[in-house]
Design a protein around this motif. Structure first.
Motif, PDB file in Angstrom:
ATOM      1  N   TYR A 125     -66.863  15.679  -7.562  1.00  0.00           N
ATOM      2  CA  TYR A 125     -66.757  17.114  -7.758  1.00  0.00           C
ATOM      3  C   TYR A 125     -67.169  17.864  -6.490  1.00  0.00           C
ATOM      4  CZ  TYR A 125     -66.513  15.641 -12.618  1.00  0.00           C
ATOM      5  OH  TYR A 125     -66.142  15.022 -13.798  1.00  0.00           O
ATOM      6  N   GLN A 126     -66.465  18.948  -6.214  1.00  0.00           N
ATOM      7  CA  GLN A 126     -66.772  19.855  -5.110  1.00  0.00           C
ATOM      8  C   GLN A 126     -66.722  21.270  -5.685  1.00  0.00           C
ATOM      9  OE1 GLN A 126     -63.869  20.628  -1.812  1.00  0.00           O
ATOM     10  NE2 GLN A 126     -65.501  19.770  -0.529  1.00  0.00           N
ATOM     11  N   LEU A 127     -67.906  21.914  -5.760  1.00  0.00           N
ATOM     12  CA  LEU A 127     -67.994  23.170  -6.498  1.00  0.00           C
ATOM     13  C   LEU A 127     -68.705  24.239  -5.681  1.00  0.00           C
ATOM     14  CD1 LEU A 127     -69.092  21.652  -9.920  1.00  0.00           C
ATOM     15  CD2 LEU A 127     -66.814  22.474  -9.314  1.00  0.00           C
ATOM     16  N   PRO A 128     -68.305  25.497  -5.832  1.00  0.00           N
ATOM     17  CA  PRO A 128     -68.971  26.593  -5.115  1.00  0.00           C
ATOM     18  C   PRO A 128     -70.345  26.894  -5.715  1.00  0.00           C
ATOM     19  CG  PRO A 128     -67.332  27.465  -6.630  1.00  0.00           C
ATOM     20  CD  PRO A 128     -67.182  25.968  -6.660  1.00  0.00           C
ATOM     21  N   VAL A 129     -71.276  27.301  -4.865  1.00  0.00           N
ATOM     22  CA  VAL A 129     -72.617  27.698  -5.293  1.00  0.00           C
ATOM     23  C   VAL A 129     -72.952  29.012  -4.605  1.00  0.00           C
ATOM     24  CG1 VAL A 129     -75.065  27.080  -5.361  1.00  0.00           C
ATOM     25  CG2 VAL A 129     -73.329  25.306  -5.605  1.00  0.00           C
ATOM     26  N   GLU A 130     -73.517  29.957  -5.355  1.00  0.00           N
ATOM     27  CA  GLU A 130     -73.712  31.298  -4.803  1.00  0.00           C
ATOM     28  C   GLU A 130     -75.000  31.464  -4.007  1.00  0.00           C
ATOM     29  OE1 GLU A 130     -73.898  34.391  -7.731  1.00  0.00           O
ATOM     30  OE2 GLU A 130     -75.646  33.551  -8.743  1.00  0.00           O
TER      31      GLU A 130
END
Length: 332
Positions: A125-130
């Protein structure tokens, strides 16, 4: 494969996590309604950093410690934890969930306390983080016993994480604990439902958000058949026989019922009940008993301590989200 960075926490001696006022400098950041969620998150990041999660995967090889020895309030008692604190690179975090024959999920928690992502199942998984750093919670199911859960944990890779750069902001963590205690006490007399907004922009009620962080930091935003829903009962009498009967929640993965003390910590010698092993009634309902004796159906004995109980629906069903199942409201 397990790497040299990974940390095994088979023996949980958590004296390093205990924070005393003498440990804080005079110029610490004061805690306010506006920054409590961030401060509580920093406290949790810091506690787990002391356990090695900022250097490698911190594997909890046993169920969580009871009482305030736990690094996080209201920890679940139905999975093993593995925790990572990683720097976010190019606005994203990369991780893998290995193949296993037990439940495994990863929750990505931001520095604001938001469970931005809740992922179940094998894959990369490759996910955005704020935020600049992320806190990853691997939850590994114990439905086949602790040895099977530990074997699954050993397959978690840490190759994609950037460790060692996190430093918590200089909050007065003793003051954070005082805020947490005050907010927790506020909810003892009412049924409490968590919403866990995924992003900072999704917070519409700051006080509600603070209550959620104080009562169960690190929870997930409910999503049908994927992420979890949590609810707390009111404070209940530990010397009375109490029961609650409810429709089968039909969670995709499993449902659990866990008792906590007045500060929302696990109680020494008290075990949870889950759908992996609970006894169903003939009409497809479930009865859970509290302090009703060893022969009572699905009994949880709180050993004389007043308590709340938390319902956790792993892979929550639509009917639970619609309010058709509410054990915490029918206990008597």
């Amino acid at each position: 494969m397990t790497t040299s960075k990974q940390r095994s926490l088979a023996m949980w001696t958590l004296t390093a996590v205990v924070l005393t006022p003498a440990a804080f400098a005079a110029d610490t950041i004061p805690v306010t309604e506006a920054n409590f969620a961030h401060a509580e998150t920093a406290r949790n990041y810091n506690n787990w950093s002391k356990l090695g999660a900022n250097e490698g995967i911190a594997h909890m090889k046993q169920l969580p410690p009871r009482g305030t020895a736990a690094p996080t309030v209201q920890m679940n008692d139905d999975t093993l934890y593995s925790v990572v604190i990683t720097e976010v690179v190019d606005g994203q975090v990369n991780f893998s969930i290995p193949a296993s024959d037990v439940y495994m999920a990863v929750q990505v928690v931001t520095e604001g306390g938001h469970g931005q992502h809740y992922i179940v199942g094998e894959g990369d998984y490759q996910l955005p983080v704020e935020t600049e750093f992320a806190f990853l919670i691997y939850r590994t199911g114990t439905e086949k016993g602790l040895d099977a859960a530990r074997l699954a944990q050993s397959k978690i890779s840490d190759d994609s994480f950037k460790f060692g750069t996190y430093t918590p902001q200089n909050y007065n963590f003793a003051e954070v604990e005082q805020w947490t205690a005050k907010l927790t006490a506020e909810t003892r007399g009412e049924v409490f439902e968590y919403t866990f907004p995924r992003l900072s922009k999704d917070v519409t009620d700051r006080h509600q958000w603070n209550l959620e962080n104080a009562n169960g930091w690190g929870g997930s935003s409910p999503e049908v058949n994927v992420a979890n829903k949590y609810t707390n009962s009111i404070m209940l009498d530990g010397n009375s026989c109490l029961t609650t009967t409810f429709d089968n929640p039909e969670s995709k993965y499993f449902t659990s019922v866990t008792a906590y003390d007045q500060a929302r910590y696990l109680i020494e010698g008290v075990n949870h009940i889950s759908s992996h092993s609970w006894q169903m009634n003939a009409d497809d309902t479930v009865t859970v008993s509290f302090n009703c004796g060893a022969d009572a159906i699905n009994n949880i004995d709180t050993l004389g301590q007043d308590f709340t109980f938390t319902m956790r629906y792993y892979g929550v069903s639509q009917k639970v989200l619609d309010g058709q199942v509410s054990p915490e409201k029918t206990v008597q």
